[in-house]
Design an enzyme around this catalytic site. Sequence first.
Site, PDB file in Angstrom:
ATOM      1  N   CYS A  63      44.699 -19.318  46.179  1.00 55.71           N
ATOM      2  CA  CYS A  63      43.928 -18.113  46.491  1.00 55.71           C
ATOM      3  C   CYS A  63      42.547 -18.139  45.832  1.00 55.71           C
ATOM      4  CB  CYS A  63      44.704 -16.888  46.020  1.00 55.71           C
ATOM      5  SG  CYS A  63      43.940 -15.331  46.498  1.00 55.71           S
TER       6      CYS A  63
ATOM      7  N   ASP B  53      53.503  -7.643  55.422  1.00 55.46           N
ATOM      8  CA  ASP B  53      52.662  -8.391  54.505  1.00 55.46           C
ATOM      9  C   ASP B  53      51.195  -8.370  54.902  1.00 55.46           C
ATOM     10  OD1 ASP B  53      52.276 -10.181  52.298  1.00 55.46           O
ATOM     11  OD2 ASP B  53      52.025 -11.799  53.746  1.00 55.46           O
ATOM     12  N   THR B  54      50.346  -8.080  53.936  1.00 56.41           N
ATOM     13  CA  THR B  54      48.904  -8.233  54.101  1.00 56.41           C
ATOM     14  C   THR B  54      48.284  -8.386  52.721  1.00 56.41           C
ATOM     15  OG1 THR B  54      46.907  -7.305  55.128  1.00 56.41           O
ATOM     16  CG2 THR B  54      48.381  -5.766  54.011  1.00 56.41           C
TER      17      THR B  54
END
Length: 514
Positions: free
Chosen positions: A337, A280-281
């Site tokens: 986000c 994950d990134t």
Amino acid sequence: MNSSEEIAVAGMSAGRSALRMGPAELVQAAAMARRFYLEGKSKIQIAEEFGVSRFKVARVLETALERDLVRIEIRVPAELDAERSDALRARYGLRHAVVVESPAEGEDESPDPENLGEVAADLLGELVTEGDVLGLAWGRSTIHMAAALDRLPPCTVVQLTGVYDAGTAERGSVEAVRRAAQVSGGEAHPIYAPMLLPDPATAAALRSQTGIARAFEYFDKVTVACVSIGSWEPGISTVHDMLSDAEGKLRIAAAVGINGDFVGKAKQLLDAGVDTLVIDTAHGHQESMIAAIKAVRALDPQVPIVAGNIVAAEGVKDLIEAGADIIKVGVGPGAMCTTRMMTGVGRPQFSAVLECAAEAKKYGKHVWADGGVRHPRDVAMALAAGASNVMIGSWFAGTYESPGDLQQDANGRLYKESFGMASARAVKNRTSDESAYDRARKALFEEGISTSRMFLDPTRPGVEDLIDSIIAGVRSSCTYAGAGSLAEFEEKSVVGIQSAAGYAEGKPLHASWS
């Protein structure tokens, strides 16, 4: 004696055997029995009244029983089995034992937790005394018991297990504790954490939280504990049904990044038995991610590898060719986000999923829609676009089961605090052991909200409540599309363009427009 007297005598007798007694004896025996069994007088009092010895009173009462003049029936509520209750109490030396009958209908012999809960509520009202510390564990019967409570002396109530909601009328063990404390007028110490956790480290971290630690302090002080022990069988034991594979373990997915010793971490996770490994990134379409996938694939994992996040077909192609089985789609749609506001990078989630799913199908692979889910419609649209799974974060943050202490605002509304994993708060937590320079440098890269209140919906405060709502929406979507399966739903879905005015038109009005 005339016929009417004969009829009266016969009416007093309960059977032919009683007629062997003379009329006077019958009348006297009936009178003595009435005094003893109905009026509660002692044998000595009866003897004084009739001018006989108490021994004769005892003989008359015994004869009345033997000759069927007196019938003693012990009547308890139909749901209580008095004989088995007494046998159970005697067998194990218990102070109290109550066996509750659960009449089976047809071939279904499953217990009735609601019926059991009502009886347990009455029993608990008898057993608890003022100043007790009452411990409540999770169980459907325990929850029904709490819902049925109408009397309880002042006492402190503490939760003994984590949260698990099985769709009962009262929402899980947290609400059972709240209900019992409300009835008793005492303190409530709930545990806002799941019953089952993936590893000891997570459990230790949760135990250190203020509210949970306070509840644990009361464990040694519990004077009355209410626990529910059921059958370890599918369909009957709710805990059993939480487990998925043949070994009775939960399905666990774990994530690694693309920096540091991610290969070593991936190997440790695989050795620990994870069912899915996620690489994950935030920006998944880069050389470092491709190299990371190849390195983890070289470990020959026997579980799916998920990689992301990306938003374009080219990224899907490159990550699949590097060795990924599932591609995670989504840059910037999450509620926590700030990537799109900070950088201008990202893509509307539906368009991204639609394009990426079409590309993944060429390789026989799948995509997960990650982020931007706020309503059941968002899940339905992601599935219609071709996603095989939908990831939900902030929506589930506002539930009893999510990590973190439950808090109240000034108006008494319950909420959990949520924050983004690229926020200044998260970066500060991750870099607490690093040098001042590195902490300051990394703090500049902030792409997330550090604090957000996720309020619990009073009508849907648990994860299962939200899942029920989501499933209802998706099922209805399938009905509108004439689809009998999710695969058919995707196939029959027609994609069009909707204007902002069209979207606004579809939103419900909670007040008059005039």
